[in-house]
Design a protein around this motif. Sequence first.
Motif, PDB file in Angstrom:
ATOM      1  N   ARG B  88     -25.339 -14.201 -11.782  1.00  0.00           N
ATOM      2  CA  ARG B  88     -25.208 -12.816 -12.328  1.00  0.00           C
ATOM      3  C   ARG B  88     -23.829 -12.200 -12.147  1.00  0.00           C
ATOM      4  O   ARG B  88     -23.274 -11.632 -13.051  1.00  0.00           O
ATOM      5  CB  ARG B  88     -26.249 -11.820 -11.793  1.00  0.00           C
ATOM      6  CG  ARG B  88     -27.366 -12.340 -10.901  1.00  0.00           C
ATOM      7  CD  ARG B  88     -28.438 -13.095 -11.651  1.00  0.00           C
ATOM      8  NE  ARG B  88     -29.539 -13.393 -10.745  1.00  0.00           N
ATOM      9  CZ  ARG B  88     -30.276 -14.493 -10.829  1.00  0.00           C
ATOM     10  NH1 ARG B  88     -30.041 -15.383 -11.756  1.00  0.00           N
ATOM     11  NH2 ARG B  88     -31.264 -14.684  -9.989  1.00  0.00           N
ATOM     12  N   GLN B 145     -30.550 -10.070 -13.109  1.00  0.00           N
ATOM     13  CA  GLN B 145     -30.361 -10.935 -14.275  1.00  0.00           C
ATOM     14  C   GLN B 145     -30.456 -10.121 -15.566  1.00  0.00           C
ATOM     15  O   GLN B 145     -29.687 -10.342 -16.498  1.00  0.00           O
ATOM     16  CB  GLN B 145     -31.410 -12.061 -14.248  1.00  0.00           C
ATOM     17  CG  GLN B 145     -31.232 -13.131 -15.311  1.00  0.00           C
ATOM     18  CD  GLN B 145     -29.932 -13.899 -15.173  1.00  0.00           C
ATOM     19  OE1 GLN B 145     -28.847 -13.368 -15.448  1.00  0.00           O
ATOM     20  NE2 GLN B 145     -30.001 -15.136 -14.736  1.00  0.00           N
ATOM     21  N   ILE B 149     -27.494  -9.869 -18.282  1.00  0.00           N
ATOM     22  CA  ILE B 149     -27.685 -10.158 -19.710  1.00  0.00           C
ATOM     23  C   ILE B 149     -27.345  -8.923 -20.541  1.00  0.00           C
ATOM     24  O   ILE B 149     -26.668  -9.001 -21.568  1.00  0.00           O
ATOM     25  CB  ILE B 149     -29.134 -10.634 -19.988  1.00  0.00           C
ATOM     26  CG1 ILE B 149     -29.375 -11.982 -19.308  1.00  0.00           C
ATOM     27  CG2 ILE B 149     -29.384 -10.742 -21.484  1.00  0.00           C
ATOM     28  CD1 ILE B 149     -30.819 -12.437 -19.349  1.00  0.00           C
ATOM     29  N   ILE B 162     -25.725 -17.815 -21.758  1.00  0.00           N
ATOM     30  CA  ILE B 162     -26.338 -17.451 -20.480  1.00  0.00           C
ATOM     31  C   ILE B 162     -26.408 -18.688 -19.590  1.00  0.00           C
ATOM     32  O   ILE B 162     -26.954 -19.720 -19.989  1.00  0.00           O
ATOM     33  CB  ILE B 162     -27.755 -16.878 -20.691  1.00  0.00           C
ATOM     34  CG1 ILE B 162     -27.706 -15.681 -21.634  1.00  0.00           C
ATOM     35  CG2 ILE B 162     -28.380 -16.490 -19.356  1.00  0.00           C
ATOM     36  CD1 ILE B 162     -29.061 -15.180 -22.061  1.00  0.00           C
ATOM     37  N   LEU B 165     -30.474 -18.998 -16.476  1.00  0.00           N
ATOM     38  CA  LEU B 165     -31.325 -17.824 -16.647  1.00  0.00           C
ATOM     39  C   LEU B 165     -32.330 -17.676 -15.505  1.00  0.00           C
ATOM     40  O   LEU B 165     -32.508 -16.595 -14.956  1.00  0.00           O
ATOM     41  CB  LEU B 165     -32.087 -17.937 -17.977  1.00  0.00           C
ATOM     42  CG  LEU B 165     -33.092 -16.835 -18.270  1.00  0.00           C
ATOM     43  CD1 LEU B 165     -32.363 -15.584 -18.685  1.00  0.00           C
ATOM     44  CD2 LEU B 165     -34.070 -17.253 -19.357  1.00  0.00           C
ATOM     45  N   SER B 166     -32.970 -18.775 -15.111  1.00  0.00           N
ATOM     46  CA  SER B 166     -34.137 -18.668 -14.225  1.00  0.00           C
ATOM     47  C   SER B 166     -33.795 -18.825 -12.754  1.00  0.00           C
ATOM     48  O   SER B 166     -34.668 -18.749 -11.903  1.00  0.00           O
ATOM     49  CB  SER B 166     -35.162 -19.730 -14.612  1.00  0.00           C
ATOM     50  OG  SER B 166     -34.678 -21.013 -14.272  1.00  0.00           O
ATOM     51  N   LEU B 177     -38.269 -12.478 -18.869  1.00  0.00           N
ATOM     52  CA  LEU B 177     -36.921 -12.634 -19.427  1.00  0.00           C
ATOM     53  C   LEU B 177     -36.957 -13.454 -20.719  1.00  0.00           C
ATOM     54  O   LEU B 177     -36.262 -13.141 -21.682  1.00  0.00           O
ATOM     55  CB  LEU B 177     -35.992 -13.289 -18.404  1.00  0.00           C
ATOM     56  CG  LEU B 177     -35.491 -12.394 -17.286  1.00  0.00           C
ATOM     57  CD1 LEU B 177     -34.836 -13.223 -16.192  1.00  0.00           C
ATOM     58  CD2 LEU B 177     -34.495 -11.372 -17.830  1.00  0.00           C
ATOM     59  N   SER B 178     -37.794 -14.501 -20.729  1.00  0.00           N
ATOM     60  CA  SER B 178     -37.907 -15.333 -21.927  1.00  0.00           C
ATOM     61  C   SER B 178     -38.375 -14.502 -23.110  1.00  0.00           C
ATOM     62  O   SER B 178     -37.867 -14.625 -24.222  1.00  0.00           O
ATOM     63  CB  SER B 178     -38.905 -16.467 -21.700  1.00  0.00           C
ATOM     64  OG  SER B 178     -38.520 -17.240 -20.599  1.00  0.00           O
ATOM     65  N   LEU B 181     -35.568 -12.408 -24.344  1.00  0.00           N
ATOM     66  CA  LEU B 181     -34.573 -13.188 -25.091  1.00  0.00           C
ATOM     67  C   LEU B 181     -35.079 -13.527 -26.494  1.00  0.00           C
ATOM     68  O   LEU B 181     -34.315 -13.501 -27.467  1.00  0.00           O
ATOM     69  CB  LEU B 181     -34.229 -14.479 -24.342  1.00  0.00           C
ATOM     70  CG  LEU B 181     -33.300 -14.348 -23.137  1.00  0.00           C
ATOM     71  CD1 LEU B 181     -32.876 -15.720 -22.648  1.00  0.00           C
ATOM     72  CD2 LEU B 181     -32.071 -13.517 -23.476  1.00  0.00           C
ATOM     73  N   LEU B 193     -28.069 -21.255 -24.182  1.00  0.00           N
ATOM     74  CA  LEU B 193     -28.701 -21.093 -22.883  1.00  0.00           C
ATOM     75  C   LEU B 193     -28.517 -22.345 -22.038  1.00  0.00           C
ATOM     76  O   LEU B 193     -28.849 -23.439 -22.471  1.00  0.00           O
ATOM     77  CB  LEU B 193     -30.197 -20.823 -23.116  1.00  0.00           C
ATOM     78  CG  LEU B 193     -31.097 -20.609 -21.923  1.00  0.00           C
ATOM     79  CD1 LEU B 193     -30.770 -19.291 -21.261  1.00  0.00           C
ATOM     80  CD2 LEU B 193     -32.552 -20.619 -22.375  1.00  0.00           C
ATOM     81  N   GLU B 195     -29.792 -24.166 -18.691  1.00  0.00           N
ATOM     82  CA  GLU B 195     -30.989 -23.978 -17.886  1.00  0.00           C
ATOM     83  C   GLU B 195     -31.365 -25.268 -17.183  1.00  0.00           C
ATOM     84  O   GLU B 195     -31.314 -26.352 -17.757  1.00  0.00           O
ATOM     85  CB  GLU B 195     -32.111 -23.522 -18.833  1.00  0.00           C
ATOM     86  CG  GLU B 195     -33.407 -23.170 -18.185  1.00  0.00           C
ATOM     87  CD  GLU B 195     -33.279 -22.100 -17.123  1.00  0.00           C
ATOM     88  OE1 GLU B 195     -32.906 -20.970 -17.446  1.00  0.00           O
ATOM     89  OE2 GLU B 195     -33.553 -22.421 -15.949  1.00  0.00           O
TER      90      GLU B 195
END
Lengths: 294, 241
Positions: B88, B145, B149, B162, B165-166, B177-178, B181, B193, B195
């Motif tokens: 972040r 987060q 974003i 990003i 993300l998780s 968050l998903s 998005l 993304l 990830e």
Amino acid sequence: MLYVQILINGILLGGLYACIAVGFSLVWGVLNVINILHGSFIVLGAYLAFFAYTGLGIHPYLFAPFAALVLFMLGYAVQLTVINRVIEAPVLVTLTTTFGLALLLDNLMLVVFAANFRKVSLKPPLGVIDLSDTFPSIDLIVPVDRLASMLFALVFVALLYWLLRHTVVGRAIVAVRMDRYAATLMGVDTTKVFAVTFALGAALAGAAGALLSPIFPISPLAGTTYLGKAFVICVLGGLGSVSGALVGGLVLGVLESFGALFFGPEHSLTLSFTVLILLLIFRPNGIMGKRGFV
Amino acid sequence: MVDLLKASGLCGGYGDVQVLHDVALTVKAGEIVCLIGSNGAGKTTLLRVLSGMAKSTAGSILFADQDLRGLPAQEIVRRGIAHVPEGRRLFAGMTVRENLLMGSYLRGDGRAVINKDLDFVLATFPKLAERLHQDASTLSGGEQQMCAIGRGLMANPTLLMIDELSLGLSPKLVGELSKALTEINRAGQSILLVEQDVATALRLASTGFVLDTGRIVLSGPSNELVANPSVREAYLGMTAA
């Protein structure tokens, strides 16, 4: 009543100290550069004010913004041309660089201005406010020159606070201070921010120099004394924050005043450095802690 | 669909250490693309090269048909790529609102336009609206987060990248968050993304790229990657049936 008088003296001194330290603290916090030049910048500001008063008759308080402007430009140039080349280097390298620059500037001033101690003697002198005139039971005096210097100094500190808090440039400076990498991702040009920050530090040194010229004697080699004070204040208040410099400045001012009373004026510096060492041991993040940034 | 970002033959890394080898990656306008791979595969480095934070030594990065390679980071932000960094990296000591506004640092749009985008971000992440004047460092991981974003979105980017993300978030938060998005993407936002949670990544994205020791080893539509035995075995922890 004596203690209250000492307290007043200390606070008057402390406001000026805050102005001396805040630029040093800003540069250290944002650029991670320990700017040994800072003390010399203060002396240069004082000389500019001295010659503006003796040569042109411009009052030092009125001249302070111009001293700030001149030093701003000088600081910007020094940062872009010299310090920027070593900005990514370890702190010892930047420290040595500014130390070398300070030697150059100090000796240049020695050649140009000579080693005589000078002082701006205001004509007419501003005198003192004697509180016992209005309140016969209160036996206190307030020297007007020191009061005015402190108030103007606090105005400059407040201006810096406002700038950091409410302008786009200021926000960028704070962002770089908190996280250089993330600031770059926001599109902040760190090179430019470094130059502006350094210039602002120099500007505050210039203003402080002009404001203290009616109070302290001016000599080309006084820079190290001011630098030492800025250093102590940063450690006292916490690095890189306006509020920290303010608190640190006031604390040091009061401390020195009481130190002068109890141990004699010759020991005021000893006292402040003793406190510095104690703080470094027991509270290295300063009275205000590390978190605050403005 | 039009190619928004097209990297090809990309090599890069840090100093003398080459991390990326001949990487090719395409993001089409309006889609979510995920970049998956194990720890140390070079995912973060690739994002850094794309956003000008790490050096590339060869190849090209075409973004809206212009080569971005070698441009400074602020120029890349200006051209429309926002990079939400791993971990972040919010500005501590600044409020949530101040952090979000730092995202719009380079924009010359008037205050009205920027406030409209701020409203959009707060509508997307209502939790941020509740904490608008709170120090960003006091937020929970999920809220941080969201703020990161949101800060990326405040740049009004054509492409939002990003990283992780998780990372460190509960499954419930990752779900939230998903969803956000997906909504942002429906509104037209292209997203790249990165990830480690491959299942989440492939569920969100329409296209996936698999990076392994600095090389793209596999790419294709997400549903095909999910079905691919080597992906299932290496990244989803399932043995090939």
